[in-house]
Structure formats: structure tokens, C-alpha cells
Motif scaffolding. Structure first.
Motif, PDB file in Angstrom:
ATOM      1  N   THR A 144     -27.367 -35.378  24.822  1.00 42.08           N
ATOM      2  CA  THR A 144     -28.000 -34.464  25.781  1.00 42.08           C
ATOM      3  C   THR A 144     -29.517 -34.679  25.784  1.00 42.08           C
ATOM      4  O   THR A 144     -30.065 -35.167  24.804  1.00 42.08           O
ATOM      5  N   PRO A 145     -30.177 -34.249  26.864  1.00 33.35           N
ATOM      6  CA  PRO A 145     -31.643 -34.318  26.875  1.00 33.35           C
ATOM      7  C   PRO A 145     -32.251 -33.541  25.701  1.00 33.35           C
ATOM      8  O   PRO A 145     -33.233 -33.982  25.109  1.00 33.35           O
ATOM      9  N   GLY A 146     -31.639 -32.428  25.342  1.00 36.91           N
ATOM     10  CA  GLY A 146     -32.156 -31.626  24.220  1.00 36.91           C
ATOM     11  C   GLY A 146     -32.123 -32.416  22.921  1.00 36.91           C
ATOM     12  O   GLY A 146     -33.063 -32.348  22.111  1.00 36.91           O
ATOM     13  N   ASP A 147     -31.043 -33.165  22.712  1.00 41.60           N
ATOM     14  CA  ASP A 147     -30.957 -34.005  21.504  1.00 41.60           C
ATOM     15  C   ASP A 147     -32.086 -35.027  21.493  1.00 41.60           C
ATOM     16  O   ASP A 147     -32.686 -35.303  20.455  1.00 41.60           O
ATOM     17  N   ARG A 150     -35.443 -33.491  20.523  1.00 38.83           N
ATOM     18  CA  ARG A 150     -35.561 -33.310  19.061  1.00 38.83           C
ATOM     19  C   ARG A 150     -35.857 -34.630  18.345  1.00 38.83           C
ATOM     20  O   ARG A 150     -36.672 -34.690  17.432  1.00 38.83           O
ATOM     21  N   LYS A 151     -35.197 -35.695  18.792  1.00 38.67           N
ATOM     22  CA  LYS A 151     -35.441 -37.016  18.169  1.00 38.67           C
ATOM     23  C   LYS A 151     -36.883 -37.479  18.397  1.00 38.67           C
ATOM     24  O   LYS A 151     -37.521 -38.045  17.511  1.00 38.67           O
ATOM     25  N   VAL A 152     -37.360 -37.284  19.623  1.00 41.96           N
ATOM     26  CA  VAL A 152     -38.727 -37.719  19.933  1.00 41.96           C
ATOM     27  C   VAL A 152     -39.726 -36.902  19.123  1.00 41.96           C
ATOM     28  O   VAL A 152     -40.674 -37.443  18.554  1.00 41.96           O
ATOM     29  N   GLN A 153     -39.476 -35.587  19.023  1.00 42.73           N
ATOM     30  CA  GLN A 153     -40.373 -34.729  18.241  1.00 42.73           C
ATOM     31  C   GLN A 153     -40.454 -35.220  16.790  1.00 42.73           C
ATOM     32  O   GLN A 153     -41.526 -35.325  16.201  1.00 42.73           O
ATOM     33  N   LYS A 154     -39.280 -35.563  16.239  1.00 43.77           N
ATOM     34  CA  LYS A 154     -39.253 -36.039  14.851  1.00 43.77           C
ATOM     35  C   LYS A 154     -40.026 -37.358  14.718  1.00 43.77           C
ATOM     36  O   LYS A 154     -40.778 -37.546  13.760  1.00 43.77           O
ATOM     37  N   ASP A 172     -31.139 -40.712  32.456  1.00 43.87           N
ATOM     38  CA  ASP A 172     -32.470 -41.259  32.666  1.00 43.87           C
ATOM     39  C   ASP A 172     -33.491 -40.182  33.022  1.00 43.87           C
ATOM     40  O   ASP A 172     -34.168 -39.659  32.149  1.00 43.87           O
ATOM     41  N   ILE A 173     -33.560 -39.827  34.318  1.00 45.04           N
ATOM     42  CA  ILE A 173     -34.638 -38.934  34.761  1.00 45.04           C
ATOM     43  C   ILE A 173     -34.646 -37.612  33.993  1.00 45.04           C
ATOM     44  O   ILE A 173     -35.683 -37.187  33.488  1.00 45.04           O
ATOM     45  N   ASP A 174     -33.463 -36.981  33.888  1.00 49.48           N
ATOM     46  CA  ASP A 174     -33.420 -35.674  33.214  1.00 49.48           C
ATOM     47  C   ASP A 174     -33.874 -35.779  31.764  1.00 49.48           C
ATOM     48  O   ASP A 174     -34.534 -34.873  31.239  1.00 49.48           O
ATOM     49  N   TYR A 175     -33.498 -36.877  31.115  1.00 47.69           N
ATOM     50  CA  TYR A 175     -33.863 -37.062  29.711  1.00 47.69           C
ATOM     51  C   TYR A 175     -35.378 -37.214  29.547  1.00 47.69           C
ATOM     52  O   TYR A 175     -35.998 -36.551  28.725  1.00 47.69           O
ATOM     53  N   VAL A 176     -35.943 -38.101  30.341  1.00 47.29           N
ATOM     54  CA  VAL A 176     -37.384 -38.365  30.191  1.00 47.29           C
ATOM     55  C   VAL A 176     -38.198 -37.155  30.647  1.00 47.29           C
ATOM     56  O   VAL A 176     -39.195 -36.780  30.018  1.00 47.29           O
ATOM     57  N   GLN A 182     -41.308 -30.773  27.594  1.00 45.91           N
ATOM     58  CA  GLN A 182     -41.318 -29.998  26.340  1.00 45.91           C
ATOM     59  C   GLN A 182     -42.336 -30.519  25.325  1.00 45.91           C
ATOM     60  O   GLN A 182     -42.796 -29.750  24.484  1.00 45.91           O
ATOM     61  N   LEU A 183     -42.666 -31.790  25.384  1.00 46.77           N
ATOM     62  CA  LEU A 183     -43.560 -32.350  24.355  1.00 46.77           C
ATOM     63  C   LEU A 183     -44.904 -32.806  24.919  1.00 46.77           C
ATOM     64  O   LEU A 183     -45.784 -33.208  24.158  1.00 46.77           O
ATOM     65  N   GLY A 184     -45.038 -32.797  26.225  1.00 49.99           N
ATOM     66  CA  GLY A 184     -46.340 -33.072  26.821  1.00 49.99           C
ATOM     67  C   GLY A 184     -46.571 -34.526  27.189  1.00 49.99           C
ATOM     68  O   GLY A 184     -45.760 -35.404  26.906  1.00 49.99           O
TER      69      GLY A 184
END
Ligand code: OSB
Ligand code: MG
Length: 373
Positions: A144-147, A150-154, A172-176, A182-184
Motif C-alpha cells: 500500500t502507499p502507506g507501507d 513508512r519505508k521512506v520515512q525509515k 505509481d502516482i498514488d504511491y509517490v 506526507q513527508l514533504g
């Protein structure tokens, strides 16, 4: 003088800490081929063949590479004397088409051997200049995009300096967009499609164009250069080619045609160090930034990537993460470690700078082949 008398191949199975998914498939155990070359004085050098289990990256696989090595490549090298390792790649190119990953494994092991013989680091032998290399991470496609967020934040928290996100149609689009929202905008982000799109998907990339990505890696077919021109013309974001670049001629094509603006160099994909250096130098002269890609290498292939990435035009962080990102326990001592987002290049040790843990290789080996003259 370089005279190789023995070549040993080992296939080991190394379980990944977590499955790695790209647009064309998932990997959970890395089948790795290690190549040990030994010269007339009994000095050994190590290489790794990066060909994966299935032909979902290029036509090569671990099994085609094994076949090419034992039938054509090793017999051609054994007992032949070269004035240096730079002669090996042109010699292997004569009348053997393709099989670049198989060729690279022996070629790079021969450079490693030469470095040990000359009591100099592989980085210095290749004319590398960097003491440290900046580290990036390549994140597989998540459920999921949420997963993914979290991975990118880590990855940001861990200090990675470039974060690459794998994409495919439908992920693709929804994920990026989620990552950006959420992370800027400051996260150093790029995407890699591994050939999953066609020009009919242009709108996907026009949307991505507004996400401030460092680059878009290999959106179109693995052997394409012309359609990428069309796509690049319509985008601000640089296209980076990976699969399409199999040698210096393809980089020239890319540059003259306008198929992309950045090159991912994977020494295995282009036939080894001699070819990689030619690409590096051409790109340097033509102001094309390069970075070192990865193929989920063990500590041996990683050592070769670290040495290559120490060359001056590797100005973008590579997909060269520390051992712990992939494996419970690597097959080299010391393992590859990252601190403050960089890996230290072992420039004061002879050869690749790490030692193969032979006991661990013995534990993991599933087949081997020893050849000598
Ligand atoms: O396209 O760069 C790629 C892994 C397997 C096959 C293709 C690719 C990759 C990666 C992994 O992105 C990078 C790494 O080794 O960490
Ligand atoms: Mg790629």
C-alpha cells in the motif's frame, strides 16, 4: 602480466531479509554466483556474477551465465597471458555476443586479483579518488502507499541520501504522491519502473513530472532508446537509463538521440570495469552525471561497486546500501557498513578491501565447478 590458471565457480543461496519486488517479479532468495580466479603464483581474486534467477531484467540468468562461463568464457581465459586486466573485456567480446554479466564476473575478479598482486586497493587501481561514497536505497514495490511512506520515512531516518522507489502500473502516482504529501518535498526521491510502461502511459509521467523527482529510471522497454527520446522531450524530469545501457555505444546513442540525461552504471550489466570506466569517462566529458546501480549483490559484488563508485564522475548516490539492508549475515569480513549516509572506501587495503568468509560460503554453497590448466 596476468596469467590465470584456475577458476572456481560457486553458487550460493543467500536469503534476503525481506522480499524485493520490482515491476517484473519478486525475489526472496538471492542465488549468487561467486567467481574465484587464481594466477600462476597462487594469488586469488574474487568476482560475483549479478545475473538473477529469471530473465526479467535482461536475457541473462544465473543458469545461462553458468553455462556461458564453463563452456566459452572460462576456457578462453585459462592459460592465456594478458599484459593487464584491461585486455580481458575486448578479448571476451571477440565472437561471443552478449553474456555480459558472465563476462564481467571473470573480468572483475581479474582486476581484483591484479590489485592484490600490486598491493594496492581496487579503488586506486581503477583511478578512484573518493574516500567515501554516498549511499542510496532502492525500495521494492509495497502493498500500500502507506507501507511505502513508512519505508521512506525509515530510510530518511537511517540517513540514506537518495531514496529510489520501484513503480509499476497501478502502483505509481498514488504511491509517490503519498510520499510527497506526507513527508514533504525535501526527500531526495526518484522512481524506477524497470520497463513497465509504454508511450501510451505518457500521462502517468506527466503527472510524476510535478513531484520533483531527481530522475525517472528506465520507464520504457529494456532495449529501447528511440521511444525514450519521445518521452524525455515531454518531461522536465531527467530520464535515467539502466537496462538500455549495455555498453559505451549505447551511451553515445542516448546522448546523441536525447533518450535520457543520466546513466546508471552497473558493472555487471556492461561487461565489467573496462567498459564501466569507458562509460564513466565519456559521461564525464559530456556532462552526463552517473551513479552506480545495484543488483542485490553479496559483499563481493558490493566491494566492486564501492570501488567503481569512488571514481570522480559518480556524483549521485548509488544503490549501494550496507550489508544489513539485505542479509542477516553477509559473506565477507568486515561487512559493509554505512554511517552518516556514507560508506568508507577501503583505499588502504589491497584488493577489494574485504575478505570472503570461506566457512560461510561452504555453508551456503549449492553447486561448484573448478577448472584449471
Ligand atoms: O533496476 O536497479 C534495478 C535490483 C534487481 C534488479 C534490478 C534493479 C535492482 C535494484 C536493487 O534496484 C538495488 C540494490 O542492489 O539495492
Ligand atoms: Mg534500475
Amino acid at each position: 602480466m596476468l596469467l590465470i590458471k584456475k577458476i572456481n565457480l560457486y553458487e550460493i543461496h543467500l536469503p534476503l531479509k525481506e522480499p524485493f519486488t520490482i515491476s517484473s517479479g519478486t525475489q526472496d532468495v538471492r542465488r549468487v554466483t561467486l567467481v574465484e580466479v587464481e594466477d600462476a603464483d597462487g594469488i586469488a581474486g574474487w568476482g560475483e556474477c549479478v545475473a538473477p534467477e529469471y530473465p526479467n531484467y535482461s536475457p541473462e540468468t544465473i543458469d545461462t551465465a553458468w553455462f556461458a562461463l564453463i563452456n566459452w568464457i572460462v576456457p578462453r581465459i585459462l592459460g592465456k597471458s594478458f599484459s593487464g586486466p584491461e585486455e580481458i573485456f575486448p578479448y571476451l567480446q571477440q565472437d561471443i555476443r552478449g553474456h555480459l554479466m558472465a563476462k564481467a564476473s571473470v573480468e572483475m575478479a581479474s582486476w581484483e586479483l591484479t590489485a592484490r598482486k600490486q598491493n594496492v586497493s581496487l579503488s586506486k587501481l581503477l583511478n578512484g579518488t573518493r574516500e567515501v561514497i554516498e549511499t542510496g536505497i532502492s525500495l521494492g514495490i509495497q502493498k500500500t502507499p502507506g507501507d511505502l511512506v513508512r519505508k521512506v520515512q525509515k530510510a530518511v531516518d537511517d540517513g540514506y541520501k537518495k531514496i529510489k522507489v520501484k513503480i509499476k502500473p497501478g502502483a505509481d502516482i498514488d504511491y509517490v504522491r503519498s510520499v510527497r504529501e506526507q513527508l514533504g518535498d525535501n526527500v531526495p526521491l526518484m522512481v524506477d519502473a524497470n520497463n513497465a510502461y509504454t508511450l501510451a502511459d505518457i500521462d502517468v509521467f506527466k503527472t510524476m513530472d510535478d513531484f520533483g523527482l531527481i530522475m525517472i529510471e528506465q520507464p520504457l522497454a529494456w532495449d529501447d532508446l528511440l521511444r525514450h527520446v519521445e518521452l524525455q522531450k515531454q518531461l522536465k524530469t531527467p530520464i535515467c537509463l539502466d537496462e538500455s545501457i549495455t555498453g559505451i555505444e549505447r551511451v553515445e546513442d542516448m546522448h546523441k538521440l536525447g533518450s535520457g540525461r543520466i546513466v546508471n552504471i552497473k558493472p555487471g550489466r556492461v561487461g565489467g570495469f573496462t567498459s564501466s570506466i569507458a562509460i564513466h569517462d565519456y559521461c564525464n566529458e559530456h556532462n552526463i552525471p552517473v551513479w552506480c546501480g545495484g543488483m542485490l549483490e553479496s559483499g563481493v559484488g558490493r566491494a566492486h561497486n564501492v570501488a567503481l563508485a569512488s571514481l570522480p564522475n559518480f556524483t549521485i548516490p548509488g544503490d549501494i546500501s550496507p550489508s544489513k539492508r539485505y542479509w542477516e549475515k553477509d559473506i565477507v569480513n568486515p561487512e559493509w557498513e554505512m554511517s552518516d549516509g556514507v560508506i568508507t572506501v577501503p583505499r588502504e587495503k589491497a584488493g577489494m578491501g574485504v575478505e570472503v568468509d570461506r566457512e560461510r560460503v561452504e555453508e551456503l554453497v549449492v553447486r561448484q565447478q573448478k577448472m584449471e590448466v
